[in-house]
Design a protein around this motif. Structure first.
Motif, PDB file in Angstrom:
ATOM      1  N   ALA A   1       2.813   1.357   3.481  1.00 39.03           N
ATOM      2  CA  ALA A   1       3.696   2.538   3.454  1.00 39.03           C
ATOM      3  C   ALA A   1       2.884   3.704   2.926  1.00 39.03           C
ATOM      4  O   ALA A   1       3.020   4.116   1.783  1.00 39.03           O
TER       5      ALA A   1
ATOM      6  N   VAL B   1       5.276   0.006   7.632  1.00 40.99           N
ATOM      7  CA  VAL B   1       6.392   0.950   7.443  1.00 40.99           C
ATOM      8  C   VAL B   1       6.070   2.325   8.041  1.00 40.99           C
ATOM      9  O   VAL B   1       6.959   3.102   8.363  1.00 40.99           O
ATOM     10  N   GLY B   2       4.803   2.606   8.212  1.00 38.51           N
ATOM     11  CA  GLY B   2       4.360   3.940   8.623  1.00 38.51           C
ATOM     12  C   GLY B   2       4.941   4.397   9.958  1.00 38.51           C
ATOM     13  O   GLY B   2       5.098   3.604  10.890  1.00 38.51           O
ATOM     14  N   ILE B   3       5.296   5.671   9.997  1.00 42.40           N
ATOM     15  CA  ILE B   3       5.689   6.296  11.268  1.00 42.40           C
ATOM     16  C   ILE B   3       4.893   7.593  11.348  1.00 42.40           C
ATOM     17  O   ILE B   3       5.159   8.525  10.588  1.00 42.40           O
TER      18      ILE B   3
ATOM     19  N   ILE C   1      10.440   6.138  -2.631  1.00 40.01           N
ATOM     20  CA  ILE C   1      11.324   5.801  -1.507  1.00 40.01           C
ATOM     21  C   ILE C   1      10.975   4.435  -0.915  1.00 40.01           C
ATOM     22  O   ILE C   1      11.846   3.672  -0.520  1.00 40.01           O
TER      23      ILE C   1
ATOM     24  N   HIS D   1      -2.950   2.223  -3.879  1.00 41.53           N
ATOM     25  CA  HIS D   1      -2.628   3.641  -3.641  1.00 41.53           C
ATOM     26  C   HIS D   1      -3.916   4.410  -3.407  1.00 41.53           C
ATOM     27  O   HIS D   1      -4.987   3.803  -3.233  1.00 41.53           O
TER      28      HIS D   1
ATOM     29  N   ILE E   1       0.875  -1.184   0.000  1.00 38.34           N
ATOM     30  CA  ILE E   1       0.000   0.000   0.000  1.00 38.34           C
ATOM     31  C   ILE E   1       0.906   1.227   0.000  1.00 38.34           C
ATOM     32  O   ILE E   1       1.662   1.436   0.947  1.00 38.34           O
ATOM     33  N   GLY E   2       0.843   1.991  -1.076  1.00 37.74           N
ATOM     34  CA  GLY E   2       1.734   3.145  -1.262  1.00 37.74           C
ATOM     35  C   GLY E   2       2.618   2.914  -2.472  1.00 37.74           C
ATOM     36  O   GLY E   2       3.063   1.786  -2.716  1.00 37.74           O
ATOM     37  N   ARG E   3       2.855   3.983  -3.229  1.00 41.60           N
ATOM     38  CA  ARG E   3       3.661   3.849  -4.455  1.00 41.60           C
ATOM     39  C   ARG E   3       4.729   4.935  -4.538  1.00 41.60           C
ATOM     40  O   ARG E   3       5.028   5.447  -5.619  1.00 41.60           O
ATOM     41  N   SER E   4       5.293   5.303  -3.371  1.00 39.55           N
ATOM     42  CA  SER E   4       6.353   6.326  -3.406  1.00 39.55           C
ATOM     43  C   SER E   4       7.636   5.738  -3.984  1.00 39.55           C
ATOM     44  O   SER E   4       7.831   4.513  -3.996  1.00 39.55           O
TER      45      SER E   4
ATOM     46  N   ILE F   1     -10.193  -0.771  -1.280  1.00 33.95           N
ATOM     47  CA  ILE F   1      -8.834  -1.148  -0.873  1.00 33.95           C
ATOM     48  C   ILE F   1      -8.816  -2.271   0.182  1.00 33.95           C
ATOM     49  O   ILE F   1      -7.966  -3.156   0.152  1.00 33.95           O
TER      50      ILE F   1
ATOM     51  N   VAL G   1      -0.737   7.376   6.636  1.00 33.69           N
ATOM     52  CA  VAL G   1      -2.045   7.707   7.226  1.00 33.69           C
ATOM     53  C   VAL G   1      -2.184   6.872   8.505  1.00 33.69           C
ATOM     54  O   VAL G   1      -2.221   5.640   8.438  1.00 33.69           O
TER      55      VAL G   1
ATOM     56  N   VAL H   1       9.979  -1.763  11.528  1.00 31.63           N
ATOM     57  CA  VAL H   1      10.775  -1.398  10.348  1.00 31.63           C
ATOM     58  C   VAL H   1      11.812  -0.318  10.682  1.00 31.63           C
ATOM     59  O   VAL H   1      12.931  -0.346  10.158  1.00 31.63           O
TER      60      VAL H   1
ATOM     61  N   MET I   1      -4.562   3.423   9.266  1.00 27.28           N
ATOM     62  CA  MET I   1      -5.556   3.292   8.193  1.00 27.28           C
ATOM     63  C   MET I   1      -5.977   1.837   7.951  1.00 27.28           C
ATOM     64  O   MET I   1      -7.138   1.546   7.684  1.00 27.28           O
TER      65      MET I   1
HETATM   66  P1  NDP Z   1       4.496   9.219   0.537  1.00 25.60           P
HETATM   67  O1  NDP Z   1       3.625  10.265   1.098  1.00 25.60           O
HETATM   68  O2  NDP Z   1       5.590   9.592  -0.404  1.00 25.60           O
HETATM   69  O3  NDP Z   1       3.589   8.123  -0.208  1.00 25.60           O
HETATM   70  C1  NDP Z   1       2.407   7.665   0.379  1.00 25.60           C
HETATM   71  C2  NDP Z   1       1.723   6.704  -0.555  1.00 25.60           C
HETATM   72  O4  NDP Z   1       0.527   6.269   0.090  1.00 25.60           O
HETATM   73  C3  NDP Z   1       1.311   7.327  -1.881  1.00 25.60           C
HETATM   74  O5  NDP Z   1       1.605   6.436  -2.935  1.00 25.60           O
HETATM   75  C4  NDP Z   1      -0.195   7.542  -1.742  1.00 25.60           C
HETATM   76  O6  NDP Z   1      -0.939   7.319  -2.921  1.00 25.60           O
HETATM   77  C5  NDP Z   1      -0.578   6.445  -0.761  1.00 25.60           C
HETATM   78  N1  NDP Z   1      -1.764   6.852  -0.007  1.00 25.60           N
HETATM   79  C6  NDP Z   1      -1.960   8.009   0.678  1.00 25.60           C
HETATM   80  N2  NDP Z   1      -3.186   8.020   1.236  1.00 25.60           N
HETATM   81  C7  NDP Z   1      -3.765   6.857   0.895  1.00 25.60           C
HETATM   82  C8  NDP Z   1      -5.025   6.276   1.167  1.00 25.60           C
HETATM   83  N3  NDP Z   1      -5.943   6.913   1.905  1.00 25.60           N
HETATM   84  N4  NDP Z   1      -5.297   5.063   0.651  1.00 25.60           N
HETATM   85  C9  NDP Z   1      -4.374   4.410  -0.082  1.00 25.60           C
HETATM   86  N5  NDP Z   1      -3.162   4.893  -0.372  1.00 25.60           N
HETATM   87  C10 NDP Z   1      -2.858   6.116   0.114  1.00 25.60           C
HETATM   88  O7  NDP Z   1       5.076   8.424   1.799  1.00 25.60           O
HETATM   89  P2  NDP Z   1       6.384   7.490   1.965  1.00 25.60           P
HETATM   90  O8  NDP Z   1       6.314   6.336   1.065  1.00 25.60           O
HETATM   91  O9  NDP Z   1       7.604   8.334   1.960  1.00 25.60           O
HETATM   92  O10 NDP Z   1       6.177   7.019   3.473  1.00 25.60           O
HETATM   93  C11 NDP Z   1       5.077   6.239   3.867  1.00 25.60           C
HETATM   94  C12 NDP Z   1       5.106   6.026   5.354  1.00 25.60           C
HETATM   95  O11 NDP Z   1       6.298   5.336   5.705  1.00 25.60           O
HETATM   96  C13 NDP Z   1       5.137   7.319   6.180  1.00 25.60           C
HETATM   97  O12 NDP Z   1       4.409   7.096   7.378  1.00 25.60           O
HETATM   98  C14 NDP Z   1       6.594   7.515   6.504  1.00 25.60           C
HETATM   99  O13 NDP Z   1       6.798   8.233   7.694  1.00 25.60           O
HETATM  100  C15 NDP Z   1       7.040   6.089   6.659  1.00 25.60           C
HETATM  101  N6  NDP Z   1       8.476   5.877   6.403  1.00 25.60           N
HETATM  102  C16 NDP Z   1       9.164   5.144   7.314  1.00 25.60           C
HETATM  103  C17 NDP Z   1      10.497   4.886   7.149  1.00 25.60           C
HETATM  104  C18 NDP Z   1      11.195   4.042   8.152  1.00 25.60           C
HETATM  105  O14 NDP Z   1      12.386   4.140   8.325  1.00 25.60           O
HETATM  106  N7  NDP Z   1      10.504   3.158   8.830  1.00 25.60           N
HETATM  107  C19 NDP Z   1      11.246   5.433   6.015  1.00 25.60           C
HETATM  108  C20 NDP Z   1      10.406   6.089   5.027  1.00 25.60           C
HETATM  109  C21 NDP Z   1       9.064   6.329   5.254  1.00 25.60           C
HETATM  110  P3  NDP Z   1      -0.840   8.277  -4.219  1.00 25.60           P
HETATM  111  O15 NDP Z   1       0.452   7.932  -4.878  1.00 25.60           O
HETATM  112  O16 NDP Z   1      -2.019   7.878  -5.019  1.00 25.60           O
HETATM  113  O17 NDP Z   1      -0.895   9.683  -3.704  1.00 25.60           O
END
Ligand code: NDP
Length: 291
Positions: A209, A230-232, A170, A190, A165-168, A196, A212, A267, A215
């Motif tokens: 990732a 992965v979320g923080i 990073i 995403h 879940i997530g397509r960043s 979802i 939110v 993570v 979620m």
């Molecule tokens: P981004 O904000 O870059 O990407 C978030 C992704 O989640 C996007 O692809 C977005 O979709 C998707 N998204 C957002 N809202 C929703 C939703 N309601 N339903 C479904 N998908 C959704 O975040 P990161 O990838 O950089 O980071 C994600 C999480 O991981 C954060 O909490 C961050 O703090 C954490 N993190 C933790 C690390 C660690 O060391 N443990 C390192 C890096 C990040 P769309 O592309 O369509 O907008």
């Protein structure tokens, strides 16, 4: 019955132990001491803590640590010049520019100037491309750490239905590439994904990732699935203090999952450990060492 809790802290300590032993082997067999340079621009308090921890753990693993702290107002040209200097320095095998950079600096321009073979964050387009076509690459640390954690539960992930879940760039995309390499059937969800919860319910392995808080609900999880959170997210806690939560509702998901990572302590600790692992890999790549 509650699922097994995946202890990221302990597993990260194991990764660091392995890194220390790889460093010792590089020293004795090849006379090489890997070096990691970290560039920090500005005074962001969270970044200062990360950089301090990175330096400390780099030294503990027997590597050389080079820290470059620059004031907030440093020009883009001066940061680029420093990166070039580190690119040319044979004692530096890995370069990490701590993000976020100040607003007046083009982060992509800086990151794309790092030599791909020294790009221990794995963000350079050359490494993104190498990963996607299956060549030897430096891969972003959090995705690598997430897959290591999943493999402590089930060594062979082949054939599993994995939902990321997530397509960043990073986390989401590189973790999906790594899972494909592990022969999972990978779905990337995403913000535009319809239904979802139903998509996630098909997953034997969930990697969340999103960013939110909480979620992912318990009723989205297939019984017995592996859940890597992965979320923080910092949210208001009790007594006016804040607390950290993941992208999954831990209590609910832990009741259904076969295994789950907590936040904090899942993570998070893996990221620096995998950075150190990447520094060893970078040193090997630069010296044509294959094992
Ligand atoms: P981004 O904000 O870059 O990407 C978030 C992704 O989640 C996007 O692809 C977005 O979709 C998707 N998204 C957002 N809202 C929703 C939703 N309601 N339903 C479904 N998908 C959704 O975040 P990161 O990838 O950089 O980071 C994600 C999480 O991981 C954060 O909490 C961050 O703090 C954490 N993190 C933790 C690390 C660690 O060391 N443990 C390192 C890096 C990040 P769309 O592309 O369509 O907008």
């Amino acid at each position: 019955m509650a699922g097994r809790v995946i202890d990221g802290k302990a597993i990260a300590a194991d990764v660091r132990k392995q890194v220390a032993s790889d460093v010792a082997a590089l020293k004795s067999a090849h006379g090489l001491t890997p070096g990691l340079a970290v560039v920090l621009v500005g005074e962001d308090p969270a970044s200062q803590v990360y950089v301090r921890n990175k330096g400390k753990q780099t030294i503990e693993c027997g590597m050389q640590s080079f820290e470059h702290r620059l004031p907030e107002e440093t020009s883009e040209a001066d940061i680029l010049a420093l990166v070039q200097q580190l690119n040319n320095d044979p004692a530096v095998n890995g370069i990490l520019v701590q993000l976020p950079l100040p607003k007046h600096v083009d982060s992509n321009k800086i990151l794309n100037t790092i030599l791909p073979d020294k790009d221990v964050d794995g963000f350079h387009p050359a490494n993104v491309g190498r990963l996607s076509i299956g060549e030897r690459a430096l891969v972003p640390c959090t995705p690598v750490g997430s897959v290591i954690l999943a493999k402590t539960v089930q060594e062979n992930l082949s054939g599993l239905n994995a939902v990321v879940i997530g397509r960043s760039n990073i986390v989401g995309k590189p973790v999906a590439q790594l899972l494909l390499k592990e022969n999972c059937t990978v779905t990337i969800a995403h913000s535009r994904t319809r239904n979802i919860g139903k998509v996630v319910k098909e997953a034997d392995l969930v990697i969340a990732a999103v960013g939110v808080p909480e979620m992912v609900r318990g009723n989205w999880i297939k019984p017995g699935a592996i859940v890597i959170d992965v979320g923080i997210n910092r949210v208001p806690g009790e007594n006016g203090k804040s607390k950290l939560v993941g992208d999954c509702n831990y209590e609910e998901c832990a009741r259904v999952a076969g295994a789950i990572t907590p936040v904090p302590g899942g993570v998070g600790p893996m990221t620096i450990a995998c950075l150190l692992k990447n520094t060893v890999e970078a040193t090997k790549m630069q010296n044509n060492i294959t094992s």
